[in-house]
Motif scaffolding. Structure first.
Motif, PDB file in Angstrom:
ATOM      1  N   ASP A 105       0.810  -1.219   0.000  1.00  0.00           N
ATOM      2  CA  ASP A 105       0.000   0.000   0.000  1.00  0.00           C
ATOM      3  C   ASP A 105       0.844   1.271   0.000  1.00  0.00           C
ATOM      4  O   ASP A 105       0.290   2.363   0.004  1.00  0.00           O
ATOM      5  CB  ASP A 105      -0.887   0.044   1.262  1.00  0.00           C
ATOM      6  N   SER A 106       2.152   1.168   0.014  1.00  0.00           N
ATOM      7  CA  SER A 106       3.003   2.341   0.208  1.00  0.00           C
ATOM      8  C   SER A 106       2.804   3.396  -0.875  1.00  0.00           C
ATOM      9  O   SER A 106       2.760   4.589  -0.573  1.00  0.00           O
ATOM     10  CB  SER A 106       4.465   1.939   0.302  1.00  0.00           C
ATOM     11  N   GLY A 107       2.677   3.004  -2.116  1.00  0.00           N
ATOM     12  CA  GLY A 107       2.474   3.970  -3.192  1.00  0.00           C
ATOM     13  C   GLY A 107       1.168   4.722  -3.036  1.00  0.00           C
ATOM     14  O   GLY A 107       1.109   5.949  -3.220  1.00  0.00           O
ATOM     15  N   GLN A 108       0.130   4.002  -2.664  1.00  0.00           N
ATOM     16  CA  GLN A 108      -1.178   4.626  -2.467  1.00  0.00           C
ATOM     17  C   GLN A 108      -1.134   5.605  -1.288  1.00  0.00           C
ATOM     18  O   GLN A 108      -1.686   6.698  -1.359  1.00  0.00           O
ATOM     19  CB  GLN A 108      -2.226   3.546  -2.221  1.00  0.00           C
ATOM     20  N   ARG A 109      -0.457   5.215  -0.203  1.00  0.00           N
ATOM     21  CA  ARG A 109      -0.333   6.108   0.947  1.00  0.00           C
ATOM     22  C   ARG A 109       0.463   7.364   0.591  1.00  0.00           C
ATOM     23  O   ARG A 109       0.113   8.467   1.005  1.00  0.00           O
ATOM     24  CB  ARG A 109       0.323   5.376   2.120  1.00  0.00           C
ATOM     25  N   ASP A 110       1.524   7.198  -0.196  1.00  0.00           N
ATOM     26  CA  ASP A 110       2.322   8.354  -0.605  1.00  0.00           C
ATOM     27  C   ASP A 110       1.516   9.312  -1.466  1.00  0.00           C
ATOM     28  O   ASP A 110       1.591  10.535  -1.291  1.00  0.00           O
ATOM     29  CB  ASP A 110       3.577   7.899  -1.360  1.00  0.00           C
ATOM     30  N   ARG A 111       0.736   8.773  -2.405  1.00  0.00           N
ATOM     31  CA  ARG A 111      -0.102   9.625  -3.251  1.00  0.00           C
ATOM     32  C   ARG A 111      -1.149  10.356  -2.429  1.00  0.00           C
ATOM     33  O   ARG A 111      -1.410  11.541  -2.629  1.00  0.00           O
ATOM     34  CB  ARG A 111      -0.780   8.799  -4.348  1.00  0.00           C
TER      35      ARG A 111
END
Length: 126
Positions: A105-111
């Protein structure tokens, strides 16, 4: 002692087929599953090798349109389910390597964090 941080050709093939890599390659696994180009690599690893098997339909006698239609009847749902199950696959691969599955989920959290920051800046809250 083996201090490799990237897999050898044999390890990479085993990894693509579902095997796990040694713990010292965890950073490589995380980058492979969540880093830049992860979606492209995932789709290529699943969708391209299947094309070789589907080409066997070209050996069946009959009109070419029918052979291509049979290939499409198998390939189109495969594309759909491959995309639909990408998140599940990435989480399962992270877990099988003993890593935290929330890294998927890291990319989604960063966005989301970047969008929130832009929103707050736009509306004078930052």
């Amino acid at each position: 002692m083996n201090d490799r941080t990237t897999p050898t050709l044999v390890q990479r093939i085993r990894y693509i087929c579902g095997g796990t890599l040694p713990p010292q390659m965890s950073d490589w696994v995380i980058n492979d599953l969540t880093g830049p180009g992860a979606v492209r690599r995932y789709l290529l690893r699943i969708l391209v090798p299947i094309l070789v098997l589907l080409c066997l339909f070209l050996l069946i006698p009959g009109p070419m349109w029918m052979r291509l239609a049979m290939m499409a009847l198998l390939y189109l749902p495969l594309i759909y389910f491959t995309i639909a199950l990408m998140y599940v696959y990435r989480r399962a691969r992270l877990t099988s390597h003993g890593l935290d599955h929330t890294l998927a989920d890291s990319g989604q959290r960063d966005r989301a964090a970047a969008e929130r920051e832009a929103y707050e800046r736009r509306h004078g809250r930052a």
